[in-house]
Design a protein around this motif. Structure first.
Motif, PDB file in Angstrom:
ATOM      1  N   SER A 154       0.840  -1.218   0.000  1.00  0.00           N
ATOM      2  CA  SER A 154       0.000   0.000   0.000  1.00  0.00           C
ATOM      3  C   SER A 154       0.872   1.264   0.000  1.00  0.00           C
ATOM      4  CB  SER A 154      -0.959   0.008   1.195  1.00  0.00           C
ATOM      5  OG  SER A 154      -0.247   0.198   2.391  1.00  0.00           O
ATOM      6  N   ARG A 155       2.152   1.085   0.383  1.00  0.00           N
ATOM      7  CA  ARG A 155       3.064   2.251   0.363  1.00  0.00           C
ATOM      8  C   ARG A 155       3.491   2.594  -1.062  1.00  0.00           C
ATOM      9  NH1 ARG A 155       3.959   3.419   5.468  1.00  0.00           N
ATOM     10  NH2 ARG A 155       4.181   1.772   7.006  1.00  0.00           N
ATOM     11  N   LEU A 156       3.317   1.624  -1.954  1.00  0.00           N
ATOM     12  CA  LEU A 156       3.718   1.873  -3.345  1.00  0.00           C
ATOM     13  C   LEU A 156       2.496   2.108  -4.239  1.00  0.00           C
ATOM     14  CD1 LEU A 156       6.660  -0.637  -3.922  1.00  0.00           C
ATOM     15  CD2 LEU A 156       6.709   1.703  -3.043  1.00  0.00           C
ATOM     16  N   THR A 157       1.348   2.334  -3.627  1.00  0.00           N
ATOM     17  CA  THR A 157       0.142   2.632  -4.405  1.00  0.00           C
ATOM     18  C   THR A 157      -0.176   4.109  -4.253  1.00  0.00           C
ATOM     19  OG1 THR A 157      -0.647   0.397  -4.000  1.00  0.00           O
ATOM     20  CG2 THR A 157      -2.287   1.985  -4.742  1.00  0.00           C
ATOM     21  N   PHE A 158      -0.196   4.804  -5.372  1.00  0.00           N
ATOM     22  CA  PHE A 158      -0.386   6.257  -5.358  1.00  0.00           C
ATOM     23  C   PHE A 158      -1.691   6.571  -6.080  1.00  0.00           C
ATOM     24  CE2 PHE A 158       4.032   5.203  -5.027  1.00  0.00           C
ATOM     25  CZ  PHE A 158       4.443   5.979  -3.939  1.00  0.00           C
ATOM     26  N   VAL A 159      -2.630   7.137  -5.328  1.00  0.00           N
ATOM     27  CA  VAL A 159      -3.956   7.382  -5.900  1.00  0.00           C
ATOM     28  C   VAL A 159      -4.169   8.883  -6.089  1.00  0.00           C
ATOM     29  CG1 VAL A 159      -6.449   7.104  -5.549  1.00  0.00           C
ATOM     30  CG2 VAL A 159      -4.872   5.357  -4.702  1.00  0.00           C
ATOM     31  N   VAL A 160      -4.656   9.246  -7.255  1.00  0.00           N
ATOM     32  CA  VAL A 160      -5.081  10.628  -7.461  1.00  0.00           C
ATOM     33  C   VAL A 160      -6.602  10.604  -7.548  1.00  0.00           C
ATOM     34  CG1 VAL A 160      -5.024  12.633  -8.992  1.00  0.00           C
ATOM     35  CG2 VAL A 160      -2.943  11.278  -8.646  1.00  0.00           C
ATOM     36  N   ALA A 161      -7.241  11.320  -6.636  1.00  0.00           N
ATOM     37  CA  ALA A 161      -8.705  11.368  -6.623  1.00  0.00           C
ATOM     38  C   ALA A 161      -9.131  12.597  -7.415  1.00  0.00           C
ATOM     39  CB  ALA A 161      -9.200  11.455  -5.190  1.00  0.00           C
ATOM     40  N   GLY A 162      -9.820  12.359  -8.521  1.00  0.00           N
ATOM     41  CA  GLY A 162     -10.256  13.469  -9.385  1.00  0.00           C
ATOM     42  C   GLY A 162      -9.477  13.450 -10.689  1.00  0.00           C
ATOM     43  N   GLY A 163     -10.211  13.311 -11.778  1.00  0.00           N
ATOM     44  CA  GLY A 163      -9.556  13.216 -13.094  1.00  0.00           C
ATOM     45  C   GLY A 163      -9.807  14.457 -13.934  1.00  0.00           C
ATOM     46  N   GLY A 164      -9.890  15.602 -13.261  1.00  0.00           N
ATOM     47  CA  GLY A 164     -10.013  16.864 -14.011  1.00  0.00           C
ATOM     48  C   GLY A 164      -8.638  17.311 -14.478  1.00  0.00           C
ATOM     49  N   PHE A 165      -8.517  18.582 -14.763  1.00  0.00           N
ATOM     50  CA  PHE A 165      -7.258  19.115 -15.278  1.00  0.00           C
ATOM     51  C   PHE A 165      -6.097  18.896 -14.313  1.00  0.00           C
ATOM     52  CE2 PHE A 165      -6.667  22.319 -18.790  1.00  0.00           C
ATOM     53  CZ  PHE A 165      -7.355  21.540 -19.673  1.00  0.00           C
ATOM     54  N   THR A 166      -6.297  19.299 -13.051  1.00  0.00           N
ATOM     55  CA  THR A 166      -5.224  19.178 -12.068  1.00  0.00           C
ATOM     56  C   THR A 166      -4.908  17.706 -11.831  1.00  0.00           C
ATOM     57  OG1 THR A 166      -6.141  21.136 -11.061  1.00  0.00           O
ATOM     58  CG2 THR A 166      -4.498  19.991  -9.791  1.00  0.00           C
ATOM     59  N   GLY A 167      -5.943  16.873 -11.822  1.00  0.00           N
ATOM     60  CA  GLY A 167      -5.763  15.433 -11.584  1.00  0.00           C
ATOM     61  C   GLY A 167      -4.890  14.797 -12.653  1.00  0.00           C
ATOM     62  N   LYS A 191       6.782  -2.451  -9.127  1.00  0.00           N
ATOM     63  CA  LYS A 191       5.900  -2.717  -7.970  1.00  0.00           C
ATOM     64  C   LYS A 191       4.964  -1.536  -7.686  1.00  0.00           C
ATOM     65  CE  LYS A 191       8.641  -6.171  -5.880  1.00  0.00           C
ATOM     66  NZ  LYS A 191       9.118  -6.849  -4.766  1.00  0.00           N
ATOM     67  N   VAL A 192       5.208  -0.428  -8.367  1.00  0.00           N
ATOM     68  CA  VAL A 192       4.403   0.781  -8.102  1.00  0.00           C
ATOM     69  C   VAL A 192       3.082   0.733  -8.865  1.00  0.00           C
ATOM     70  CG1 VAL A 192       4.322   3.260  -8.644  1.00  0.00           C
ATOM     71  CG2 VAL A 192       6.343   2.285  -7.539  1.00  0.00           C
ATOM     72  N   LYS A 193       2.020   1.187  -8.193  1.00  0.00           N
ATOM     73  CA  LYS A 193       0.717   1.313  -8.864  1.00  0.00           C
ATOM     74  C   LYS A 193       0.300   2.770  -8.824  1.00  0.00           C
ATOM     75  CE  LYS A 193      -1.840  -2.864  -7.774  1.00  0.00           C
ATOM     76  NZ  LYS A 193      -2.922  -3.308  -6.897  1.00  0.00           N
ATOM     77  N   ILE A 194      -0.121   3.317  -9.962  1.00  0.00           N
ATOM     78  CA  ILE A 194      -0.668   4.680  -9.969  1.00  0.00           C
ATOM     79  C   ILE A 194      -2.134   4.544 -10.409  1.00  0.00           C
ATOM     80  CG2 ILE A 194      -0.447   7.022 -10.902  1.00  0.00           C
ATOM     81  CD1 ILE A 194       2.467   6.325 -11.641  1.00  0.00           C
ATOM     82  N   ILE A 195      -3.016   5.048  -9.582  1.00  0.00           N
ATOM     83  CA  ILE A 195      -4.452   4.858  -9.849  1.00  0.00           C
ATOM     84  C   ILE A 195      -5.162   6.208  -9.881  1.00  0.00           C
ATOM     85  CG2 ILE A 195      -6.589   3.791  -8.980  1.00  0.00           C
ATOM     86  CD1 ILE A 195      -4.858   1.705  -7.552  1.00  0.00           C
ATOM     87  N   LYS A 221      -0.952   4.460 -21.403  1.00  0.00           N
ATOM     88  CA  LYS A 221       0.414   4.153 -21.860  1.00  0.00           C
ATOM     89  C   LYS A 221       1.417   4.278 -20.708  1.00  0.00           C
ATOM     90  CE  LYS A 221       0.503   5.804 -26.277  1.00  0.00           C
ATOM     91  NZ  LYS A 221       0.748   6.993 -27.047  1.00  0.00           N
ATOM     92  N   PHE A 222       1.090   5.185 -19.804  1.00  0.00           N
ATOM     93  CA  PHE A 222       1.935   5.371 -18.622  1.00  0.00           C
ATOM     94  C   PHE A 222       1.631   4.331 -17.532  1.00  0.00           C
ATOM     95  CE2 PHE A 222       2.588  10.183 -19.370  1.00  0.00           C
ATOM     96  CZ  PHE A 222       3.949  10.043 -19.570  1.00  0.00           C
ATOM     97  N   ASN A 223       0.761   3.356 -17.870  1.00  0.00           N
ATOM     98  CA  ASN A 223       0.329   2.325 -16.904  1.00  0.00           C
ATOM     99  C   ASN A 223      -0.455   2.889 -15.730  1.00  0.00           C
ATOM    100  OD1 ASN A 223       1.268   0.070 -18.215  1.00  0.00           O
ATOM    101  ND2 ASN A 223       3.373   0.480 -17.509  1.00  0.00           N
ATOM    102  N   VAL A 224      -1.142   3.983 -15.948  1.00  0.00           N
ATOM    103  CA  VAL A 224      -2.032   4.500 -14.897  1.00  0.00           C
ATOM    104  C   VAL A 224      -3.336   3.714 -14.975  1.00  0.00           C
ATOM    105  CG1 VAL A 224      -3.383   6.499 -14.126  1.00  0.00           C
ATOM    106  CG2 VAL A 224      -1.032   6.824 -14.962  1.00  0.00           C
ATOM    107  N   GLU A 225      -3.778   3.190 -13.839  1.00  0.00           N
ATOM    108  CA  GLU A 225      -5.047   2.453 -13.807  1.00  0.00           C
ATOM    109  C   GLU A 225      -6.182   3.461 -13.638  1.00  0.00           C
ATOM    110  OE1 GLU A 225      -7.180  -0.765 -10.901  1.00  0.00           O
ATOM    111  OE2 GLU A 225      -4.984  -0.683 -10.891  1.00  0.00           O
ATOM    112  N   LEU A 226      -7.120   3.479 -14.590  1.00  0.00           N
ATOM    113  CA  LEU A 226      -8.202   4.470 -14.519  1.00  0.00           C
ATOM    114  C   LEU A 226      -9.458   3.835 -13.943  1.00  0.00           C
ATOM    115  CD1 LEU A 226      -7.789   6.218 -18.009  1.00  0.00           C
ATOM    116  CD2 LEU A 226      -6.950   6.998 -15.798  1.00  0.00           C
ATOM    117  N   MET A 227      -9.875   4.314 -12.804  1.00  0.00           N
ATOM    118  CA  MET A 227     -11.121   3.815 -12.207  1.00  0.00           C
ATOM    119  C   MET A 227     -12.149   4.937 -12.344  1.00  0.00           C
ATOM    120  SD  MET A 227      -9.632   1.891  -8.826  1.00  0.00           S
ATOM    121  CE  MET A 227     -11.154   1.050  -8.425  1.00  0.00           C
ATOM    122  N   THR A 228     -12.926   4.887 -13.420  1.00  0.00           N
ATOM    123  CA  THR A 228     -13.922   5.935 -13.654  1.00  0.00           C
ATOM    124  C   THR A 228     -15.291   5.476 -13.145  1.00  0.00           C
ATOM    125  OG1 THR A 228     -14.119   5.091 -15.885  1.00  0.00           O
ATOM    126  CG2 THR A 228     -12.730   7.030 -15.597  1.00  0.00           C
TER     127      THR A 228
END
Ligand code: FAD
Length: 401
Positions: A154-167, A191-195, A221-228
């Motif tokens: 969980s320390r290597l999971t980085f979540v961005v909440a909000g997929g607007g411009f800043t997100g 091992k890193v996850k970006i969500i 392409k950047f391997n970002v997992e998109l949870m819409t």
């Protein structure tokens, strides 16, 4: 005769440009200008995501305010405004100092809107100010260090909440910056996850379909997992809870779901609408002719139903008109009506991709990224000429924080 006192609160986009324009417009001895800001640096808010991931040096996006203003014309006070007494024309600062004004400009910007979602305020990180972005960077590096001790994924999971411009800007920056940070900490980037978590059906939902497609594909392409289409219900120090009993174990949640006016304006006793200071077409607070307001803390109605969004572009267009209208008021001249001209919006996705709309033209890819750099350079140029661009990008000295 005593000179009229003009006091500007906040040295973000709206405040600093108002003071610089006043320096130009006022004749010697015509009025005193005082600029008050919490910190002694002005930061480039539109680039804070880079500070958050450490992909830019602090000095590039934090500029000393005393270096920006003309000390013969503007008195700069480093201080936090605690409240304003409109009736007695006084600004109160934390620590007890009081500043008198004849004309006041409030340009105190924004704060993060958490919509009352439990745990966001306490556990999520905000891209709000230079300091809060620096805190994101320190948090990320701390997680990388701790992972080496406990191997907790969980320390290597980085979540961005909000997929607007800043997100999407933050996601792009994480995708580009984390490989380097992982290398520095001897952690395999695999091992890193970006969500990305977004409540709407796609990222940047307010954009044309082609732009959405481009942004989606670039992030994938950047391997970002998109949870819409996923609503966030709660945030704890270890996880994010979503609708339908979904959970994301993660210790880094970067909140990018919206902003509201700096809540300090609630203490000023001014009439507020939607938490902001409503202004007339001359940028004066309604029914108070010596108090002006610009930028994210103010509400300017475009027409009867809609109002201008909280953007740097709006603040930067309002500031010169605000300065001009203060000078016109002093001189008894006619005031100028503020008219907003939308010049387009561009969001970067890392250093080599961007997505945006300028007029009817869709921008993407490397050209979009180049245009984003041009927009930023243009701002620095307006602020301090070519010397400032060179200084910000080639100077080597202490970091401001
Ligand atoms: P700010 O720039 O926030 O300035 C407010 C100032 O007031 C700050 O210096 C703060 O320190 C100071 N202050 C606050 N409270 C106090 C106090 N109590 N006492 C003294 N000083 C105080 N907009 C765009 O148009 N294009 C973009 O590409 C874009 N990208 C963005 C990317 C990010 C990551 C973020 C966070 C925002 C972005 N925005 C963008 C929005 C834009 O940054 C804001 O709309 C803009 O900063 C508003 O300007 P302002 O002058 O109203 O406030």
């Amino acid at each position: 005769m005593t000179k009229p006192k003009i006091v500007i609160l906040g040295a973000g986009y709206g405040g600093i440009i108002t003071s610089k324009r006043l320096e130009k417009l006022l004749k010697d001895g015509e009025a005193d200008i005082t600029l008050i800001n919490k910190h002694d640096y002005h930061y480039i808010t539109t680039q804070l995501h880079k500070i958050g991931v450490g992909t830019a040096a602090d000095r590039q996006f934090a500029i000393s305010i005393p270096d920006l203003v003309d000390s013969n014309k503007t008195r700069f006070i480093k201080g936090a405004v605690s409240t304003v007494d409109i009736q007695n024309q006084l600004v109160h600062l934390d620590g007890g100092d009081t500043i008198e004004y004849d004309y006041l400009v409030t340009a105190l910007g924004f704060e993060v809107e958490t919509f009352g979602i439990p745990g966001i305020k306490e556990n999520a990180l905000a891209i709000r100010s230079f300091r809060s972005s620096k805190a994101i960077y320190h948090h990320i590096t701390k997680q990388l260090n701790l992972y080496k001790e406990d191997q907790d994924p969980s320390r290597l999971t980085f979540v961005v909440a909000g997929g607007g411009f800043t997100g999407i800007e933050m996601l792009g920056e994480l995708a580009e910056g984390l490989p380097n940070l992982c290398r520095q900490h001897n952690i395999p980037f695999e091992k890193v996850k970006i969500i990305a978590v977004e409540a709407a059906q796609s990222v940047i939902p307010f954009f044309p379909k082609q732009s959405i497609k481009y942004a989606t594909e670039t992030l994938e392409k950047f391997n970002v997992e998109l949870m819409t289409s996923k609503k966030i219900l709660e945030c704890t120090p270890e996880k994010l809870l979503l609708e339908s009993d979904l959970e994301i174990p993660a210790r880094t949640i970067i909140w990018s779901c919206g902003v509201k006016a700096n809540s300090i304006v609630e203490k000023f006793g001014l009439p507020l609408e939607k938490g902001k200071i409503p202004v007339d077409s001359y940028l004066r607070v309604k029914n108070i002719t010596n108090v002006f307001s610009v930028g994210d803390c103010s509400l300017f109605m475009k027409d009867e139903k809609s109002y201008l969004p909280p953007t740097a572009q709006v603040a930067l267009q309002q500031a010169p008109v605000c300065a001009q209208n203060i000078v016109s008021t002093l001189r008894g001249n006619e005031l100028k009506v503020f008219e907003y001209h939308h010049k387009g919006s561009v969001a970067s996705i890392g250093n080599f991709a961007a997505v945006g709309l300028v007029g009817r033209f869709r921008l993407s890819g490397l050209f979009g990224a180049f245009m984003k750099q041009v927009i930023e350079a243009r701002y620095l140029f307006n602020l301090g000429g070519p010397a400032l661009i060179l200084k910000q990008h080639f100077r080597i000295d202490r970091d401001p924080v």
